[in-house]
Structures are given as C-alpha cells and as structure tokens.
Design an enzyme around this catalytic site. Structure first.
Site, PDB file in Angstrom:
ATOM      1  N   HIS A 419       5.108   2.640   4.258  1.00 18.80           N
ATOM      2  CA  HIS A 419       4.888   3.771   5.166  1.00 18.80           C
ATOM      3  C   HIS A 419       3.468   4.308   4.995  1.00 18.80           C
ATOM      4  O   HIS A 419       3.135   4.805   3.918  1.00 18.80           O
ATOM      5  CB  HIS A 419       5.877   4.905   4.863  1.00 18.80           C
ATOM      6  CG  HIS A 419       7.318   4.525   5.047  1.00 18.80           C
ATOM      7  ND1 HIS A 419       8.363   5.262   4.523  1.00 18.80           N
ATOM      8  CD2 HIS A 419       7.887   3.492   5.720  1.00 18.80           C
ATOM      9  CE1 HIS A 419       9.518   4.683   4.856  1.00 18.80           C
ATOM     10  NE2 HIS A 419       9.257   3.613   5.581  1.00 18.80           N
ATOM     11  N   VAL A 420       2.648   4.212   6.023  1.00 17.24           N
ATOM     12  CA  VAL A 420       1.278   4.746   5.970  1.00 17.24           C
ATOM     13  C   VAL A 420       1.054   5.648   7.174  1.00 17.24           C
ATOM     14  O   VAL A 420       1.536   5.359   8.268  1.00 17.24           O
ATOM     15  CB  VAL A 420       0.217   3.613   5.962  1.00 17.24           C
ATOM     16  CG1 VAL A 420       0.214   2.877   4.661  1.00 17.24           C
ATOM     17  CG2 VAL A 420       0.404   2.623   7.099  1.00 17.24           C
TER      18      VAL A 420
END
Ligand SMILES: Cc1cc2nc3c(=O)[nH]c(=O)nc-3n(C[C@H](O)[C@H](O)[C@H](O)COP(=O)(O)OP(=O)(O)OC[C@H]3O[C@@H](n4cnc5c(N)ncnc54)[C@H](O)[C@@H]3O)c2cc1C
Length: 484
Positions: A419-420
């Site tokens: 998750h970025v």
C-alpha cells in the site's frame, strides 16, 4: 537493446489520462461518458485477468513494476510492490475492500484542510464505484486459516471482522472473478468510446499554447520502440503514488510533490496449528483484527505453498515444515503507518529513488503489533509461531512472546508493503498540499492528479476503495465545472 524507430506517432485528445489503475480507470470512464474525447495511456501490457496464476512468479514478471522489486531506502528499509499493467494494482491485488474510516477522513480534513471529505458526502461516490466494481462477502464459510484469526481475537476480547472483497463469487466452486479494472471500468471506458494505448510510457509533460504536450515511448514486446507525441487540453496523472511524483518532477512540477509518500509497512508471521487449516482449493482469507486501529491492523495473507516457503525464509532450518505440514500453516500480518518518504529522480535512471525517513516510534509500534498478532495466533490454536524477521526466535507458547524485541530494526527484508499513497496530498493548506481539495495541481492550468498520491495520508484500511471514490468525486467535480 531496445531499438527506436525514427517514426513519431502523433495523437491528440480533449483529455489524456496517464495510468490505468483504479484512479485512472475511474477518471477516464467518467470523462468519456460525459462526451469527451479521452485517451488513456498505460505503460504496462493489456492482459486478461487470468493470464497468469495469482501471486505466481509469472504474474510478477507480467504485471508488476520491476518484476516485483521496489525498495524504499533508509535506516529502516521497506520492500514494496506496485502493479504495472492495464488496471494497475487492481489486477494483482486481493481486492480486500473498505470504505475510508471516518476517523481518517476527519484527520485529513483537520490536518490538510481538505474540503468535502465527510463520510456522507463520499458515500454516493463509493456506491457508484461499487455498482460497477462489485463488492461481496464470501458466499459461505471462510477458509479455516482465516476464521481462526478471528476466533483467536475474540477469545482475547478483541474486535475482528470479515472484510468484503472486490469480487463476484460464483461458479462450480465459487471461484468467481475479481472485480479488477480490466474486468470493470476499463471495458466501461471502451464502451463509452474511450481509447486505450498500452505499453506506452509517458516520460515528460509540457504546457504551451494552452495545451499539454506529452512525450511518450511505446515499446511493444518484440517490436521496435516508437516515440509518441500526444496533445491534450486537460490531463489527469494517475501513475500511482511513486511514479506520479516522478513524472511531475521530471517535468519541472515540484511544489509539494514527492515529499510525503507513505506506506503501510507490514511484518508477517507464520503460524503452525494443531489441526489442518489450509487446503489447496480454499478461497482467499478475509478476516482482519480491528481492535488496535488506527495504531496498527492485522489480517491473513495468501498462504499457498510457494508463498509459505517465501514467508519462512527467516527460519531456513524449519523450511521442511512447508513440505510436510503446509496444511496446518497460515501466514498473517500486522501493519501500521510509515514515516514520510521522498521520491526523487536520479540522472540516468528510469525509476526514481525512494528514501524513507527514520521514525523510531513507528518501528516500536510495529514491534508491539507483532506481539499482539502472536498472542492472537496462540489464542487461535497455534502450536508454533515463526515471526518473519531474521534472527527472531521461533515461539512455542504465549510466554515466548516476551522474547521478541521492543522495536523493529527494519534492516533486512522483513518490512514489506503493498500500500503506497500520499506523495502529492490534496487540500487547501498550500504549505503542504500539491493540489486543491479536488486534485487540481496548484498553479498549473488543466493538470489534475487522480490516484493514490492524492490521499492525505495512510488509509489504515485497504486503500483501493478510497482511491476509486476520491477519483470518482474529483472527476465529477472537474466535469461539472467544465475543467475551469
Ligand atoms: C500485491 C498488492 C496487493 C494489494 N492488495 C490490496 C487489497 O487487497 N485491497 C486494496 O484496497 N488495495 C490493495 N493493494 C493496493 C491497491 O492495488 C492500490 O492502492 C491501487 O492499485 C492504487 O491505484 P492507483 O490508481 O493509485 O495506482 P496503480 O494501481 O499503481 O496504477 C498506476 C498505473 O500507472 C501506470 N504508469 C505508471 N507510470 C506511468 C507512465 N509514466 N506512463 C504510463 N503509465 C504509467 C502503471 O503501470 C500502473 O498500471 C494492493 C497492491 C498490491 C501491489
């Protein structure tokens, strides 16, 4: 070596959307349906959802950026992955789905002066996305390795839930189909008359004469690369939270761009149970522990044999258990919110450098999360727990949890992330925001951002739902205002 044709292909459109992940695909669809001439440009290939087995080596080579190797450097390091294909991360992810928690939206409104982010204002946008990319609970009982986590949590008095997925279950063994962008919004975009060009990477943006000029290179496998020049009146950049700031900075657009990338850094642990919990035909696990949010969250990972082997690399002396006892094993994770990271381009390098700031408090919090996760696993019936950190002991009972360190060094390969976000946050606080509250880049006419880079911070929950709903809201806002 890639050859380049001298031929320059020229294209033009009212609107160009760069990137076809959840942010780009939703945005392009709404613009095309509003009657605009829209071109969506994607660096990766256009492949069917099932062109490779999920989480296989082949899938990583086909659909991940850099074959699945991304690294944020720093005193602690995070190995992260991103999709690189039509549909972006939605093609390779597990589709676990949440609407953005109210506590997170409230933080974004307060800290970034982001307008219109009340849960009730976003609800229609979530609902509209869910009408196309369907969201469902498992049709029957969850796999045991999943429900066991929830049982363990509840035995300790902690809240646990079954998460929904972007999935349409059905078929003889309910194998169903994931609701990735290539299955949902991309076909809807094409039906509305949108044009998609895959295997085309945009390298620079320039504004002149009231139009945007995009320089790109199209490189079909086996064929010569071609230079493509695209003009458009308005552009939406949706290259994902790492590549969007990279493209903007390379084009000289730098104000609050790429200074605040955030991750959900994750630690894993493998549990060996007293009975069988894992079958080769099990559906994806879905349970999550919510009791400690927003500090950290926990859940189950994809736990087929090859992934189990990978998760056991911190304990090579016990690797043979994967062969003999994989049916009694499952992989679990805990994750929290990273410190900010910088995204910077380096001369001569194609992909940017990502540098993570050091945050001892965040690492200590994650270490605490790992201990709580091990507690839940023992309460769930684990007889051994293998923390996914090199040098950490194998735990045989809850009393062994005290042997785990109070912080995580993060120097090896233990910290990972899928998750970025937040590299170009939206809001009205001009001292830290890259765009206004609706994704329009400050001081740049006709330039919008439309992906995870816009989010003001970590979502705490799986982020794709938030990316889609914000993209939906912002695209409608721009269309209604005729891009002024
Ligand atoms: C393995 C994995 C598991 C995940 N699991 C979940 C989950 O279960 N639930 C959840 O909610 N989220 C999950 N996520 C995260 C989710 O997929 C992302 O939040 C989401 O895809 C972000 O969407 P985006 O549009 O911002 O960017 P992306 O999906 O990253 O799409 C960006 C696209 O832009 C393209 N691009 C980049 N640069 C250029 C360029 N210069 N020119 C042209 N095209 C370009 C890329 O190739 C890519 O296809 C997971 C992600 C991964 C990788």
């Amino acid at each position: 070596m890639i050859q380049t044709d001298n031929v320059v292909e020229k294209m033009s459109s009212d609107i160009a959307v760069i990137g076809s992940g959840p942010g780009g695909a939703v945005t392009a669809t709404l613009c095309a349906e509003a009657g605009h001439n829209v071109l969506m440009i994607e660096e990766g290939p256009h492949l069917p959802l099932d062109s490779a087995a999920h989480f296989s080596h082949q899938e990583m080579l086909q659909k991940y950026r850099g074959g699945g190797v991304g690294l944020a450097l720093g005193r602690a390091m995070i190995a992260y992955v991103e999709g690189r294909c039509v549909g972006g991360g939605s093609e390779v992810n597990r589709g676990l789905y949440h609407r953005t928690p109210g506590v997170i939206l409230e933080r974004w409104r307060r800290e970034f002066a982001a307008e219109g982010l009340m849960p009730e204002a976003l609800a229609p946008h979530f609902a509209a996305c869910e009408a196309t990319a369907r969201v469902e609970f498992l049709p029957g009982d969850a796999p045991l390795m999943s429900s066991r986590l929830a049982d363990g949590a509840r035995a300790l008095g902690w809240e646990a839930i079954e998460a929904q997925r972007l999935f349409r279950y059905g078929g003889p063994s309910n194998e169903g189909r994931k609701q990735s962008m290539s299955e949902t919004f991309v076909p809807r975009f094409l039906r509305a008359g949108g044009r998609l060009i895959a295997e085309t990477r945009v390298s620079r943006l320039r504004h002149s004469g009231g139009k945007w000029h995009l320089t790109a290179r199209r490189s079909r496998e086996g064929g010569p690369a071609r230079q493509v020049e695209i003009t458009a009146e308005n552009i939406f950049v949706a290259c994902g939270a790492v590549m969007t700031p990279s493209l903007l900075r390379r084009s000289g657009i730098k104000r609050n761009i790429g200074n605040s990338l955030r991750f959900h850094p994750m630690l894993k642990a493998v549990a060996l149970f007293d009975t069988e919990v894992n079958r080769s035909d099990d559906l994806d696990p879905v349970h999550q522990i919510k009791a400690f949010e927003p500090r950290f969250s926990m859940g189950c990972s994809f736990s087929k044999r090859p992934t189990l082997a990978l998760a056991m690399t911190a304990h090579p002396e016990h690797m043979r258990l994967v062969e003999s006892d994989w049916k009694r094993m499952g992989i679990y994770y805990v994750q929290n919110m990273s410190a900010p990271a910088y995204v910077r381009n380096l001369p001569g390098f194609r992909d940017p450098l990502v540098v993570l700031r050091h945050d001892p408090a965040q690492l200590a919090e994650l270490a605490e999360g790992l201990k709580r996760l091990c507690e839940a696993l023992f309460a769930a019936g684990a007889v051994r727990v293998f923390p996914g950190v090199e040098g950490y002991p194998v735990l045989h009972s809850p009393s062994d949890i005290a042997k785990l360190p109070d912080t995580v060094r993060g120097t090896g390969s233990s910290l990972t992330s899928v998750h970025v976000f937040s590299s170009c946050p939206m809001g009205e606080d001009r001292s830290k925001c890259a765009t206004d509250s609706f994704g329009r880049v400050q001081g740049a006419e006709g330039l919008y951002l439309a992906d995870a880079s816009l989010l003001c911070g970590p979502t705490m929950v799986n982020p794709q739902g938030t990316v889609m709903a914000i993209a939906h809201r912002n695209a409608m806002h721009a269309i209604e205002r005729r891009f002024h």
